[in-house]
Motif scaffolding. Structure first.
Motif, PDB file in Angstrom:
ATOM      1  N   LEU A  19      -1.605  -3.840   7.457  1.00 42.36           N
ATOM      2  CA  LEU A  19      -1.278  -2.558   6.835  1.00 42.36           C
ATOM      3  C   LEU A  19      -1.937  -1.403   7.571  1.00 42.36           C
ATOM      4  O   LEU A  19      -1.405  -0.286   7.607  1.00 42.36           O
ATOM      5  N   GLU A  20      -3.093  -1.638   8.168  1.00 38.35           N
ATOM      6  CA  GLU A  20      -3.827  -0.583   8.851  1.00 38.35           C
ATOM      7  C   GLU A  20      -3.095  -0.048  10.080  1.00 38.35           C
ATOM      8  O   GLU A  20      -3.393   1.052  10.559  1.00 38.35           O
ATOM      9  N   SER A  21      -2.150  -0.824  10.576  1.00 39.14           N
ATOM     10  CA  SER A  21      -1.464  -0.442  11.818  1.00 39.14           C
ATOM     11  C   SER A  21      -0.375   0.610  11.601  1.00 39.14           C
ATOM     12  O   SER A  21       0.166   1.151  12.559  1.00 39.14           O
ATOM     13  N   GLY A  22      -0.014   0.876  10.346  1.00 39.08           N
ATOM     14  CA  GLY A  22       0.931   1.940  10.064  1.00 39.08           C
ATOM     15  C   GLY A  22       2.385   1.545  10.229  1.00 39.08           C
ATOM     16  O   GLY A  22       2.721   0.383  10.455  1.00 39.08           O
ATOM     17  N   LEU A  23       3.239   2.551  10.110  1.00 35.82           N
ATOM     18  CA  LEU A  23       4.684   2.336  10.080  1.00 35.82           C
ATOM     19  C   LEU A  23       5.296   2.449  11.472  1.00 35.82           C
ATOM     20  O   LEU A  23       5.378   3.529  12.044  1.00 35.82           O
ATOM     21  N   SER A  71       0.851  -1.184   0.000  1.00 38.50           N
ATOM     22  CA  SER A  71       0.000   0.000   0.000  1.00 38.50           C
ATOM     23  C   SER A  71       0.886   1.233   0.000  1.00 38.50           C
ATOM     24  O   SER A  71       2.010   1.205   0.507  1.00 38.50           O
ATOM     25  N   TYR A  72       0.375   2.319  -0.580  1.00 39.05           N
ATOM     26  CA  TYR A  72       1.115   3.582  -0.606  1.00 39.05           C
ATOM     27  C   TYR A  72       0.535   4.593   0.380  1.00 39.05           C
ATOM     28  O   TYR A  72       1.036   5.698   0.507  1.00 39.05           O
ATOM     29  N   THR A  73      -0.503   4.195   1.060  1.00 38.85           N
ATOM     30  CA  THR A  73      -1.080   4.954   2.174  1.00 38.85           C
ATOM     31  C   THR A  73      -1.460   3.954   3.250  1.00 38.85           C
ATOM     32  O   THR A  73      -1.572   2.755   2.986  1.00 38.85           O
ATOM     33  N   ILE A  74      -1.674   4.437   4.445  1.00 36.77           N
ATOM     34  CA  ILE A  74      -2.136   3.553   5.514  1.00 36.77           C
ATOM     35  C   ILE A  74      -3.639   3.389   5.358  1.00 36.77           C
ATOM     36  O   ILE A  74      -4.388   4.361   5.458  1.00 36.77           O
TER      37      ILE A  74
END
Length: 250
Positions: free
Chosen positions: A181-185, A75-78
C-alpha cells in the motif's frame, strides 16, 4: 482498532462519460455527496487482494457461486509509516447479499497478521470476533498478496434514505508487482478511459425515481468485478505473451 459490519445488495453499471455527465446533475436533486467527497472532490481507495498460488479465490468467485468470500487490505490514503491506519476486510457474498466484516489496524499489525499469523491484540469482544473470522479464513486458505487495485471514487447518499448509496469508480488501476500500500497508485487501467463503474448499494428496494433516470439515460445493469476483470485481463496477457504457443492454464 475499530470494527465495521454490514449487509446490503449491490448492483453494478458501466457508464461512459456522456452518461455520467448527464446523470450527476439529476442525482443531485435527490442525493447529497458523501462526507468524504470534500468540496465535491473524489477520494481514493487502495486495495491489496489476497489469493492462493493458483488463484483459487477469484476462480471460485467468477464462477458465480451461491457463496463466496475475499480477503483484502484497504486504505483511503497512501500509508507513510507502519503506524498509519488501514482496514482488513473479509467480504462475503451469499445469494446476492453482501456482508462485509472489517477491522481497523495499523499497517504493521496488518502485515504481521497476514504474513506471519501474529494475532492483533484487542480487548473488544466484537473486534475479536472479526479477528477470529479472519484468522479462521487464513487457516483454511493459504493466501498471499496477489494484486493491487486502486481507484478514484465519488459517492452519494439519498437525502430521504441514507441506506441508498451510489458510488462511481474511475481510473481503476491494477498491478501484480510491488504489492504494498505504501507504494501508491500506479499500474494499468482495467476499466478504460472515460468509463465509470457505478455501484448501487442498498438494503431494500431501489427508488422509483432512480429507475426512471436509468431508463431515460439507457443505463443498464451489468456484472463487473474489479478483481475478476483484472484476473481475466491477466490471463489474456499471459496467453498473448506465450511465444511458444503453449497452452496456459490461468
Amino acid at each position: 482498532m475499530s470494527i465495521k459490519s454490514f449487509q446490503r445488495y449491490e448492483k453494478k453499471f458501466i457508464l461512459d462519460k456522456n452518461q455520467y455527465d448527464m446523470l450527476i446533475p439529476k442525482l443531485l436533486e435527490y442525493m447529497n455527496p458523501d462526507k468524504y467527497c470534500k468540496d465535491g472532490q473524489n477520494y481514493s481507495i487502495f486495495n491489496i487482494y489476497y489469493d492462493t498460488k493458483h488463484s483459487d479465490v477469484i476462480r471460485h468467485s467468477i464462477s458465480k457461486p451461491f457463496y463466496k468470500e475475499k480477503l483484502r487490505l484497504r486504505s483511503y490514503t497512501i500509508p507513510k509509516n507502519i503506524n498509519d491506519k488501514v482496514f482488513l476486510e473479509l467480504k462475503k457474498k451469499i445469494n446476492g447479499i453482501v456482508n462485509k466484516r472489517r477491522i481497523s489496524l495499523t499497517l504493521e499489525e496488518a502485515y504481521k497478521f497476514l504474513k506471519f499469523g501474529y494475532r492483533p491484540v484487542s480487548t473488544d469482544y466484537l473486534n475479536n470476533q472479526v479477528i477470529n473470522e479472519i484468522q479462521y479464513y487464513l487457516s483454511k486458505n493459504k493466501v498471499t498478496p496477489t494484486v493491487y487495485i486502486g481507484y478514484s471514487r465519488k459517492a452519494f447518499f439519498c437525502k430521504n434514505d441514507p441506506d441508498f448509496r451510489l458510488t462511481f469508480d474511475s481510473h481503476i488501476t491494477a498491478r501484480r508487482n510491488d504489492l504494498h500500500l505504501e507504494s501508491g497508485l500506479y499500474g494499468y487501467d482495467i476499466l478504460g478511459e472515460n468509463n465509470y463503474l457505478m455501484e448501487v448499494k442498498i438494503l431494500g428496494a431501489i427508488p422509483v425515481w432512480f429507475t426512471k433516470i436509468l431508463s431515460e439515460l439507457k443505463i443498464y445493469n451489468t456484472h463487473y468485478s474489479k478483481y475478476g476483470n483484472e484476473f481475466m485481463a491477466h490471463c489474456l496477457n499471459n496467453q498473448n505473451n506465450n511465444l511458444k504457443g503453449e497452452e496456459i492454464i490461468c
